[in-house]
Design an enzyme around this catalytic site. Structure first.
Site, PDB file in Angstrom:
ATOM      1  CG  ASP A 239      45.011 106.196  50.642  1.00 51.33           C
ATOM      2  OD1 ASP A 239      43.876 106.658  51.261  1.00 51.33           O
ATOM      3  OD2 ASP A 239      45.460 104.826  50.349  1.00 51.33           O
TER       4      ASP A 239
ATOM      5  CG  PHE B  69      31.214 113.890  65.583  1.00 53.19           C
ATOM      6  CD1 PHE B  69      30.931 112.436  66.192  1.00 53.19           C
ATOM      7  CD2 PHE B  69      31.915 114.573  65.966  1.00 53.19           C
ATOM      8  CE1 PHE B  69      31.435 112.747  67.613  1.00 53.19           C
ATOM      9  CE2 PHE B  69      32.665 114.794  67.331  1.00 53.19           C
ATOM     10  CZ  PHE B  69      32.315 113.488  67.887  1.00 53.19           C
ATOM     11  CG  LEU B  70      32.338 112.734  57.866  1.00 54.16           C
ATOM     12  CD1 LEU B  70      31.699 111.783  56.774  1.00 54.16           C
ATOM     13  CD2 LEU B  70      33.446 113.639  57.037  1.00 54.16           C
TER      14      LEU B  70
ATOM     15  CB  CYS C 127      30.506 104.415  61.722  1.00 53.94           C
ATOM     16  SG  CYS C 127      31.644 105.292  60.728  1.00 53.94           S
TER      17      CYS C 127
HETATM   18  N1  LIG Z   1      33.226 106.677  56.739  1.00 51.50           N
HETATM   19  C1  LIG Z   1      32.372 107.379  57.779  1.00 51.50           C
HETATM   20  O1  LIG Z   1      31.312 107.713  57.348  1.00 51.50           O
HETATM   21  C2  LIG Z   1      33.023 107.752  58.924  1.00 51.50           C
HETATM   22  C3  LIG Z   1      32.635 108.989  59.906  1.00 51.50           C
HETATM   23  C4  LIG Z   1      33.292 109.304  60.945  1.00 51.50           C
HETATM   24  C5  LIG Z   1      34.518 108.706  61.060  1.00 51.50           C
HETATM   25  N2  LIG Z   1      35.070 107.435  60.363  1.00 51.50           N
HETATM   26  C6  LIG Z   1      36.294 107.053  60.954  1.00 51.50           C
HETATM   27  O2  LIG Z   1      37.247 107.575  60.168  1.00 51.50           O
HETATM   28  C7  LIG Z   1      38.243 106.530  59.711  1.00 51.50           C
HETATM   29  C8  LIG Z   1      38.380 106.223  58.385  1.00 51.50           C
HETATM   30  O3  LIG Z   1      37.258 105.660  57.862  1.00 51.50           O
HETATM   31  P1  LIG Z   1      37.002 105.839  56.171  1.00 51.50           P
HETATM   32  O4  LIG Z   1      35.535 105.393  56.039  1.00 51.50           O
HETATM   33  O5  LIG Z   1      37.546 107.020  55.845  1.00 51.50           O
HETATM   34  O6  LIG Z   1      37.964 104.724  55.717  1.00 51.50           O
HETATM   35  P2  LIG Z   1      38.371 104.524  54.298  1.00 51.50           P
HETATM   36  O7  LIG Z   1      38.684 102.783  54.304  1.00 51.50           O
HETATM   37  O8  LIG Z   1      37.547 104.628  53.430  1.00 51.50           O
HETATM   38  O9  LIG Z   1      39.727 105.064  53.935  1.00 51.50           O
HETATM   39  C9  LIG Z   1      40.944 104.741  54.764  1.00 51.50           C
HETATM   40  C10 LIG Z   1      42.366 105.118  53.751  1.00 51.50           C
HETATM   41  O10 LIG Z   1      43.446 104.948  54.622  1.00 51.50           O
HETATM   42  C11 LIG Z   1      44.308 104.353  53.571  1.00 51.50           C
HETATM   43  N3  LIG Z   1      45.453 103.951  54.353  1.00 51.50           N
HETATM   44  C12 LIG Z   1      45.589 102.943  55.382  1.00 51.50           C
HETATM   45  N4  LIG Z   1      46.638 103.183  55.776  1.00 51.50           N
HETATM   46  C13 LIG Z   1      47.529 104.162  55.329  1.00 51.50           C
HETATM   47  C14 LIG Z   1      48.612 104.727  55.446  1.00 51.50           C
HETATM   48  N5  LIG Z   1      49.708 104.115  56.474  1.00 51.50           N
HETATM   49  N6  LIG Z   1      49.109 105.659  55.014  1.00 51.50           N
HETATM   50  C15 LIG Z   1      48.248 106.387  54.188  1.00 51.50           C
HETATM   51  N7  LIG Z   1      47.139 105.837  53.739  1.00 51.50           N
HETATM   52  C16 LIG Z   1      46.698 104.716  54.639  1.00 51.50           C
HETATM   53  C17 LIG Z   1      43.647 103.269  52.895  1.00 51.50           C
HETATM   54  O11 LIG Z   1      44.294 103.054  51.677  1.00 51.50           O
HETATM   55  C18 LIG Z   1      42.257 104.072  52.557  1.00 51.50           C
HETATM   56  O12 LIG Z   1      42.266 104.626  51.485  1.00 51.50           O
HETATM   57  C19 LIG Z   1      37.776 105.145  60.576  1.00 51.50           C
HETATM   58  O13 LIG Z   1      38.448 105.279  61.830  1.00 51.50           O
HETATM   59  C20 LIG Z   1      36.244 105.616  60.739  1.00 51.50           C
HETATM   60  O14 LIG Z   1      35.730 104.867  61.823  1.00 51.50           O
HETATM   61  C21 LIG Z   1      34.311 107.033  59.383  1.00 51.50           C
END
Ligand SMILES: NC(=O)c1ccc[n+]([C@@H]2O[C@H](COP(=O)([O-])OP(=O)(O)OC[C@H]3O[C@@H](n4cnc5c(N)ncnc54)[C@H](O)[C@@H]3O)[C@@H](O)[C@H]2O)c1
Length: 434
Positions: free
Chosen positions: A30, A152-153, A263
């Protein structure tokens, strides 16, 4: 097999820990150094049930590590997952892909040996091909394929969802990448998880179409809940009667203050934009978004009406701030739309949430007062508003709540309680659609 997870948020950290639990060596990267430092100390940057134990176990067993550096881990990786955020772009609702593309640029120079670069983030159709172009431009020698493996979690049940998914979707361009991804997910063969292998475009669209469909069910039942109130029907009976039809299904037919979270709001908006860009219509999804906004506004009117037409000068106790229970995620929570309006109207707001208060302090107006104790929150309240159905709010000591309040209004936006029970305890009870 070595896996690298780019992004250690809700999806990256859970997926990384679960892949490690499957027996794979995983490095979660990260760019947020404080996140990585706290993970090194065993402190979870997010609240997700069971995550801390899973992470600690896999660190101890030598399969899971963390880094804020791309060098090293990326060169050894067989599979690199991009799991960074794709929030709504300010102004136009399109998915902001800058984090995804930056990750691709950062990965490219360090690739070594054959690697599959997998989009796990929710991304518009065409993103995997753009990632491919970026990698090729940055490192023309790289030996790699791109893939799409949407996640899909659900937050709050993320680990069990990841370990026992309804399906795994893999979008690939060739058999070689498909084989590697299927090998990674092999532990799921034991529980006969369907693995759908398809094209990059189909995999990318499956995720948006799935989320938009689930959001449609929520907006549908929310709109029906309004009709129920007008005609004197009970939305729970209606939802049950609908859901018993196997073609409809019972899930996602619970009325409430509107969908929120990280989401559905952004993914419905992004799907509308994707359709517009490609000259297709998305009238149903557009209506779903409109109905969701209307539902939040309807909750504000409901609260005003319950308090005699205005909340000016009223003290409101809010139970629950997160968009759903068992998470600390406040992104697009209905509370963020509803509470500022009540404050503007001149209400005093006291709030409690088991996990969301720290983040709420950054997002809600400073006039909101926070309490660690549920009953302290209710002290002197004209109305209690149950906004999120955390388990701790399901078994409230109603006698104590009523005695602590100055008023008697209880507004249950999640239909947790029964009207009769609340009336027996002296409350003026309001809920959604019944
Ligand atoms: N949260 C959910 O329930 C969920 C479920 C399914 C899909 N998604 C999808 O998954 C993706 C991530 O969602 P999330 O909720 O985990 O987001 P989040 O914001 O919790 O986490 C994203 C992380 O990526 C890091 N980051 C950003 N740019 C980076 C880089 N260049 N290198 C390394 N780290 C980097 C950020 O610092 C952050 O910690 C999104 O596209 C979301 O739509 C989320």
């Amino acid at each position: 097999m070595n896996v690298v997870m780019i992004g250690s948020g809700y999806v990256g950290l859970v997926s990384g820990a679960c892949f490690a639990e499957f027996g794979t060596r995983v490095t979660c990267i990260d760019i947020d150094r404080t996140k990585i430092e706290s993970l090194h100390k065993g402190i979870m940057p997010i609240y997700e049930p069971g995550l801390e134990q899973l992470v600690k176990k896999n660190i101890l067993e030598g399969r899971l590590s963390f880094s804020s550096d791309y060098i090293g881990a990326v060169g050894n990786a067989d599979l690199i997952f991009i799991a960074v955020g794709t929030p709504s772009r300010r102004g136009d609702g399109h998915a902001d892909l800058s984090y995804v593309y930056q990750a691709a640029r950062d990965i490219a120079p360090h690739l070594s040996g054959y690697t599959v670069i997998v989009d796990k983030s929710t991304v518009p159709v065409g993103t995997a091909r753009n990632v491919k172009r970026i990698i090729s431009e940055t490192n023309p020698q790289a030996d790699y394929d791109v893939a799409s493996n949407p996640e899909f979690l659900r937050e709050g049940a993320a680990i069990s969802d990841f370990m026992r998914p309804d399906r795994v979707v893999i979008g690939v361009e060739n058999e070689r990448a498909s084989r590697l991804l299927q090998q990674l997910y092999r532990p799921l063969n034991l529980i006969e998880t369907p693995i759908l292998v398809t094209t990059l475009e189909s995999a990318e669209l499956i995720k948006y179409a799935s989320n938009a469909f689930l959001a449609t069910k929520i907006s549908f039942i929310n709109e029906i809940s309004m009709l129920c109130e007008k005609v004197g029907a009970d939305v729970h009976a209606v939802a049950k009667g609908m859901g018993l039809d196997g073609r409809i299904g019972r899930k996602f037919l619970h009325p409430g203050p509107g969908f929120g979270g990280s989401c559905f709001p952004k993914d419905t908006k992004a799907l509308v934009r994707i359709a517009q860009e490609h000259g297709a219509s998305s009238r149903i999804v557009e209506a779903v978004i409109e109905v969701n906004e209307a539902q939040k506004a309807r909750m504000i009117s409901k609260i005003r009406q319950a308090l005699g037409g205005t909340v000016t000068g009223k003290r409101l106790a809010i139970l629950g701030l997160t968009f759903k229970p068992e998470t600390d995620d406040m992104r697009d929570a209905p509370s963020l739309a509803i509470l500022p309006k009540l404050l503007e109207d001149g209400a005093g707001i006291r709030a409690h949430d088991p996990q969301g208060m720290q983040e709420a302090r950054n997002l809600l107006p400073s006039a909101v007062e926070y309490f660690d104790d549920i009953y302290k929150t209710c002290e002197g309240a004209d109305a209690v508003i149950l906004m999120t159905e955390w388990n701790v709010y399901r078994g409230l000591d109603l006698v104590q709540v009523k005695n602590l309040m100055t008023g008697s209004v209880f507004i249950d936006l999640r239909n947790v309680y029964e009207r009769q029970q609340m009336q027996n305890n002296g409350f003026d009870y309001y809920c959604v659609g019944r």
